[in-house]
Design a protein around this motif. Sequence first.
Motif, PDB file in Angstrom:
ATOM      1  N   ASN A  73       0.832  -1.206   0.000  1.00 33.50           N
ATOM      2  CA  ASN A  73       0.000   0.000   0.000  1.00 33.50           C
ATOM      3  C   ASN A  73       0.869   1.259   0.000  1.00 33.50           C
ATOM      4  N   ASN A  74       1.937   1.268   0.794  1.00 31.37           N
ATOM      5  CA  ASN A  74       2.855   2.410   0.801  1.00 31.37           C
ATOM      6  C   ASN A  74       3.567   2.562  -0.536  1.00 31.37           C
ATOM      7  N   ILE A  76       2.244   1.795  -3.466  1.00 29.81           N
ATOM      8  CA  ILE A  76       1.261   2.375  -4.392  1.00 29.81           C
ATOM      9  C   ILE A  76       1.129   3.873  -4.155  1.00 29.81           C
ATOM     10  N   ILE A  77       1.081   4.286  -2.895  1.00 28.67           N
ATOM     11  CA  ILE A  77       1.023   5.718  -2.581  1.00 28.67           C
ATOM     12  C   ILE A  77       2.288   6.408  -3.065  1.00 28.67           C
ATOM     13  N   GLY A  78       3.432   5.756  -2.923  1.00 30.25           N
ATOM     14  CA  GLY A  78       4.706   6.341  -3.334  1.00 30.25           C
ATOM     15  C   GLY A  78       4.803   6.576  -4.821  1.00 30.25           C
ATOM     16  N   THR A  80       2.372   7.006  -6.887  1.00 30.90           N
ATOM     17  CA  THR A  80       1.340   7.925  -7.384  1.00 30.90           C
ATOM     18  C   THR A  80       1.520   9.338  -6.817  1.00 30.90           C
ATOM     19  N   LYS A  81       1.687   9.480  -5.501  1.00 29.68           N
ATOM     20  CA  LYS A  81       1.781  10.800  -4.873  1.00 29.68           C
ATOM     21  C   LYS A  81       3.182  11.127  -4.371  1.00 29.68           C
ATOM     22  N   PHE A  83       6.212  10.714  -1.088  1.00 25.62           N
ATOM     23  CA  PHE A  83       6.260  11.023   0.340  1.00 25.62           C
ATOM     24  C   PHE A  83       7.201  12.191   0.570  1.00 25.62           C
ATOM     25  N   LYS A 138       8.868   5.272   1.036  1.00 31.17           N
ATOM     26  CA  LYS A 138       8.576   5.815   2.366  1.00 31.17           C
ATOM     27  C   LYS A 138       9.693   5.501   3.347  1.00 31.17           C
TER      28      LYS A 138
END
Length: 177
Positions: A73-74, A76-78, A80-81, A83, A138
């Motif tokens: 999950n981290n 996928i966030i990394g 796309t957006k 940290f 992250k």
Amino acid sequence: MSRIGKMPIFIPPNVEVTLNSNKITLKGPLGILKQNKNNLVNIKNDSNVLYFTAINNSRIAKSMSGTMRSIINNMIIGVTKGFEKKLQLIGVGFRAKIEKNYLNLILGFSHPILYKIPFDIICETPSQTEILIKGINKQAVGHVAAEIRRYYKPEPYKGKGVRYLNEIVILKETKKK
């Protein structure tokens, strides 16, 4: 045991997931991240939804399913957006500036500190007393911030040092005569 491991991850349309026998690769607009799969966790991609199940009912397998889910999950966030972490320099004469791929820190010592910035991390100094650390991983962003903070941790009497943005430092009362 692990309720986090039971929750599915919905993959955004701009992220491409590749599952191999021992590695998972995520490709997004900000970059590519790879992670080794744990042998105790089974990962299934079903129409852009990732499901995580423990191989057996052991305590370690169940906890690793939640860990793998959080790591993916981290990632996928990394991709796309991204940290970011912000650091503040509190103290008279404390400054930071970027020189090529080094962060030059002046923290009141007799010498400046040169910190080599890793290749996958972006450091910026919006002002002389602020450091902005950005990246898609992250763990790497947090590690770089912790290494920079380690040079001069906030001390409890005057509050001088390198601290995270909005970090609360409880000041001690000085010794009375």
